[in-house]
Write a protein that holds these residues in place. Structure first.
Motif, PDB file in Angstrom:
ATOM      1  N   MET A   1       7.237  -0.426   1.680  1.00 27.59           N
ATOM      2  CA  MET A   1       6.581  -1.503   2.409  1.00 27.59           C
ATOM      3  C   MET A   1       5.104  -1.134   2.560  1.00 27.59           C
ATOM      4  O   MET A   1       4.791  -0.052   3.045  1.00 27.59           O
ATOM      5  N   PRO A   2       4.220  -2.014   2.093  1.00 26.59           N
ATOM      6  CA  PRO A   2       2.789  -1.701   2.166  1.00 26.59           C
ATOM      7  C   PRO A   2       2.189  -1.998   3.547  1.00 26.59           C
ATOM      8  O   PRO A   2       2.587  -2.961   4.216  1.00 26.59           O
ATOM      9  N   PHE A   3       1.243  -1.153   3.938  1.00 23.37           N
ATOM     10  CA  PHE A   3       0.505  -1.327   5.182  1.00 23.37           C
ATOM     11  C   PHE A   3      -0.968  -1.028   4.944  1.00 23.37           C
ATOM     12  O   PHE A   3      -1.302  -0.191   4.101  1.00 23.37           O
ATOM     13  N   TRP A   4      -1.820  -1.709   5.707  1.00 22.60           N
ATOM     14  CA  TRP A   4      -3.264  -1.575   5.578  1.00 22.60           C
ATOM     15  C   TRP A   4      -3.887  -1.340   6.948  1.00 22.60           C
ATOM     16  O   TRP A   4      -3.328  -1.719   7.973  1.00 22.60           O
ATOM     17  N   PRO A   5      -5.123  -0.798   6.969  1.00 22.48           N
ATOM     18  CA  PRO A   5      -5.796  -0.539   8.237  1.00 22.48           C
ATOM     19  C   PRO A   5      -6.531  -1.747   8.813  1.00 22.48           C
ATOM     20  O   PRO A   5      -6.805  -1.785  10.014  1.00 22.48           O
ATOM     21  N   GLU A   6      -6.847  -2.720   7.960  1.00 20.66           N
ATOM     22  CA  GLU A   6      -7.626  -3.869   8.424  1.00 20.66           C
ATOM     23  C   GLU A   6      -7.196  -5.119   7.663  1.00 20.66           C
ATOM     24  O   GLU A   6      -6.802  -5.048   6.492  1.00 20.66           O
ATOM     25  N   LYS A   7      -7.325  -6.239   8.332  1.00 22.97           N
ATOM     26  CA  LYS A   7      -6.871  -7.529   7.805  1.00 22.97           C
ATOM     27  C   LYS A   7      -7.501  -7.878   6.456  1.00 22.97           C
ATOM     28  O   LYS A   7      -6.821  -8.363   5.547  1.00 22.97           O
ATOM     29  N   GLU A   8      -8.789  -7.632   6.308  1.00 24.15           N
ATOM     30  CA  GLU A   8      -9.506  -8.034   5.095  1.00 24.15           C
ATOM     31  C   GLU A   8      -8.940  -7.386   3.834  1.00 24.15           C
ATOM     32  O   GLU A   8      -8.957  -7.986   2.756  1.00 24.15           O
ATOM     33  N   PHE A   9      -8.426  -6.183   3.972  1.00 26.58           N
ATOM     34  CA  PHE A   9      -7.849  -5.511   2.815  1.00 26.58           C
ATOM     35  C   PHE A   9      -6.538  -6.161   2.381  1.00 26.58           C
ATOM     36  O   PHE A   9      -6.214  -6.189   1.195  1.00 26.58           O
ATOM     37  N   VAL A  10      -5.790  -6.698   3.341  1.00 31.43           N
ATOM     38  CA  VAL A  10      -4.555  -7.415   3.012  1.00 31.43           C
ATOM     39  C   VAL A  10      -4.896  -8.704   2.270  1.00 31.43           C
ATOM     40  O   VAL A  10      -4.272  -9.041   1.264  1.00 31.43           O
TER      41      VAL A  10
END
Length: 127
Positions: A52-61
Motif C-alpha cells: 500500500m503506497p503512502f506519501w508525505p504530502e498531498k501534492e505528491f499523491v
C-alpha cells in the motif's frame, strides 16, 4: 507547493525519500494515502506481495495519480490513528508499505512495524 520543489524532492533516491517522508509525517502528524471507488489503492510488489503506497504530502499523491492515470484521490490519515489502528491491520493482513513512490524510480518497501519504529523514533526527537 511549487513545481520546483516537487521536482527536487521526487528526484531523490528511495532512501532519501524515505527520510523525507519520516521527517514530514512527524512534523505535520499526517500522511497521505490514495483512495478511489474500490477503497484504498493497493498494488503488488515484484515478489507478489500486496503493498500500500503512502506519501508525505498531498501534492505528491496528485502527481502520482496523473502519471499513472489512477482514478483515485489523496486522502489524509492522522498519524496517531495510523500508528494505533492501521499498523495492526496492515500487519495482520500481511500488507507491506510502499513509501513515497514516484515515477520510474525505485521506492522503499518496508513492513508496517518497521515504519512504526522509524516514525516513533522521529517523534521522540520532538518531545
Amino acid at each position: 507547493m511549487n513545481k520546483e520543489k516537487i521536482l527536487n524532492v521526487t528526484s531523490l533516491d528511495s532512501e532519501e525519500r524515505l527520510d523525507y517522508f519520516i521527517r514530514k509525517v512527524a512534523d505535520f502528524e499526517v500522511l497521505w494515502g490514495n483512495y478511489g471507488d474500490n477503497g484504498w489503492l493497493q498494488l503488488y510488489a515484484e515478489n507478489g506481495r500486496k503493498v500500500m503506497p503512502f506519501w508525505p504530502e498531498k501534492e505528491f499523491v496528485v502527481n502520482y495519480n496523473i502519471t499513472h492515470k489512477f482514478k483515485c484521490s489523496p486522502k489524509e490519515i492522522d498519524l496517531d490513528y495510523f500508528l494505533d489502528k492501521w499498523i495492526k491491520g496492515l500487519t495482520k493482513e500481511k500488507i507491506d508499505l510502499l513509501i513515497f513512490p514516484v515515477e520510474e524510480k525505485k521506492s522503499c518497501i518496508i513492513n508496517p512495524l518497521e515504519l512504526k519504529t522509524l516514525l516513533e523514533e522521529e517523534l521522540e526527537q520532538y518531545e
